[in-house]
Design an enzyme around this catalytic site. Structure first.
Site, PDB file in Angstrom:
ATOM      1  N   VAL A  47      -0.702   7.140  -8.153  1.00  0.00           N
ATOM      2  CA  VAL A  47       0.382   7.663  -7.311  1.00  0.00           C
ATOM      3  C   VAL A  47       1.627   7.988  -8.137  1.00  0.00           C
ATOM      4  O   VAL A  47       2.576   8.583  -7.618  1.00  0.00           O
ATOM      5  CB  VAL A  47       0.812   6.679  -6.193  1.00  0.00           C
ATOM      6  CG1 VAL A  47      -0.267   6.499  -5.160  1.00  0.00           C
ATOM      7  CG2 VAL A  47       1.265   5.342  -6.766  1.00  0.00           C
ATOM      8  N   LYS A  72      12.337  -0.313  -3.284  1.00  0.00           N
ATOM      9  CA  LYS A  72      12.041  -0.729  -1.914  1.00  0.00           C
ATOM     10  C   LYS A  72      13.192  -0.404  -0.963  1.00  0.00           C
ATOM     11  O   LYS A  72      12.976  -0.231   0.237  1.00  0.00           O
ATOM     12  CB  LYS A  72      11.692  -2.216  -1.880  1.00  0.00           C
ATOM     13  CG  LYS A  72      10.389  -2.565  -2.609  1.00  0.00           C
ATOM     14  CD  LYS A  72       9.219  -1.716  -2.144  1.00  0.00           C
ATOM     15  CE  LYS A  72       7.873  -2.357  -2.452  1.00  0.00           C
ATOM     16  NZ  LYS A  72       6.743  -1.469  -2.131  1.00  0.00           N
ATOM     17  N   TYR A  86      12.340  -2.904  -8.762  1.00  0.00           N
ATOM     18  CA  TYR A  86      11.611  -3.096  -7.495  1.00  0.00           C
ATOM     19  C   TYR A  86      12.572  -2.989  -6.304  1.00  0.00           C
ATOM     20  O   TYR A  86      12.289  -2.317  -5.305  1.00  0.00           O
ATOM     21  CB  TYR A  86      10.965  -4.484  -7.546  1.00  0.00           C
ATOM     22  CG  TYR A  86      10.017  -4.824  -6.434  1.00  0.00           C
ATOM     23  CD1 TYR A  86       8.705  -4.356  -6.446  1.00  0.00           C
ATOM     24  CD2 TYR A  86      10.413  -5.651  -5.389  1.00  0.00           C
ATOM     25  CE1 TYR A  86       7.826  -4.707  -5.430  1.00  0.00           C
ATOM     26  CE2 TYR A  86       9.540  -6.002  -4.381  1.00  0.00           C
ATOM     27  CZ  TYR A  86       8.248  -5.531  -4.402  1.00  0.00           C
ATOM     28  OH  TYR A  86       7.381  -5.877  -3.397  1.00  0.00           O
TER      29      TYR A  86
END
Ligand code: NAD
Length: 306
Positions: free
Chosen positions: A75, A170, A166
């Protein structure tokens, strides 16, 4: 009550070779969806390629009487995202459900974080989401149907130590989800976020012995409903951890209107500015951004007359 099923529908699930994605794939596959089980199959850091994990999930779905294919495209690139969506189209000619779940972790303090590790995590989580949403959106919108589920985290909502790559990814997922929800609304395409908590290999190194039961299969039904045609919400965030299902949301305090402000005024009004008594929780769809501006202007008009 009728059992919710996905017969005739095609689902693409990224990172579905292990953990949460695997639980989503097994659930949807068992309920009639044809599933593209995408997984690079690499390490927790996102290195390496191994068809094993994706193929094992495919074998399980087929053994249970379902239909699935394995895909190991990454991805992390636009070409990889396109190839993942193409796998669904080339095999079954349609895509009804897209669940972007793939993820890697590369922890470090901000001061120590290398650009390589920062970019690698953004590439898989956040840009990865765009790499699959971008080719899937026009197909879904043209078909007049689609269900998209993206994956956020408490690391994105609240932050955590040593995970700036991260946390950024997110939190960014909220922005992507909101825009996809808005653009999909008139085409019967929904986009929602799951904020999961489950013991998977991402818990490596954490002592989970005192945790309550929190397997990925506890999260899967929430993602199942968000993926189902009966899903009646869009632009929303669902939390699922250890059997607790809840909603997270962006909220604002009502705030304070004054025609003019000084730096000292901000301090004087701090308590009222932060008063959560009458919060604004504005639904993304149809137009929270318009409501935000309209409500703010209304306070200015009302305040200037009083
Ligand atoms: P996991 O490591 O078990 O599964 C993630 C999968 O993604 C792996 O199988 C991995 O091979 C795959 N993957 C990694 N890079 C990829 C790429 N470039 N292309 C395709 N696949 C790739 O982890 P998990 O706990 O099941 O996490 C799933 C998702 O849920 C992640 O997005 C994670 O950030 C999120 N999440 C998990 C938790 C939790 O408590 N487990 C909490 C919050 C968010």
């Amino acid at each position: 009550m009728s059992e919710k099923r996905f017969d005739g529908q095609v689902a693409v699930i990224t990172g579905a070779g292990r953990g949460l994605g695997k639980a989503y794939a097994l659930l949807l596959g068992a309920k009639g969806a044809k599933v593209v089980v995408n997984d690079l199959g690499g390490s927790l850091q996102g290195d390496g390629v191994d068809v094993g994990p994706a193929q094992e999930v495919v074998n399980e779905i087929i053994a249970a009487g379902g239909e699935a294919i394995a895909n190991t495209d990454s991805v992390a690139t636009p070409e990889g995202g396109q190839a993942i969506i193409n796998a669904a189209i080339n095999t079954w000619g349609r895509i009804d459900i897209l669940i972007h779940n793939a993820g890697n972790v590369r922890p470090a303090l901000i001061r120590d974080m290398s650009y390589e590790d920062f970019n690698s995590v953004l590439d898989v989580h956040l840009k990865g989401a765009f790499h699959v949403v971008k080719p899937a959106m026009p197909l879904m919108c043209d078909a007049g149907y689609g269900r998209i589920v993206l994956t956020s985290s408490i690391g994105g909502l609240y932050g955590n130590h040593k995970v700036v790559n991260y946390g950024v990814s997110k939190a960014g997922m909220i922005g992507l989800c909101n825009v996809a929800a808005l653009e999909g609304a008139e085409h019967n395409v929904t986009c929602n976020l799951i904020v999961p908590g489950a013991v998977t290999r991402m818990a490596e190194g954490i002592d989970v012995s005192a945790y309550p039961p929190m397997g990925p299969e506890l999260v899967a039904p929430v993602v199942g409903w968000l993926s189902h045609e009966s899903c009646s919400v869009s632009g929303e965030m669902f939390v699922s951890i250890a059997g607790r299902v809840a909603k997270a949301f962006i909220g604002e305090t009502e705030g304070v209107y004054q025609p003019e402000w000084t730096i000292d005024d901000v301090e004087t009004q701090l308590e009222k500015i932060g008063d959560t008594t009458n919060p604004w929780i504005l639904p993304v769809v149809p137009a929270a951004h318009v409501d935000h501006i309209r409500n703010s202007f209304a306070m200015a008009v009302k305040g200037s007359k009083s």
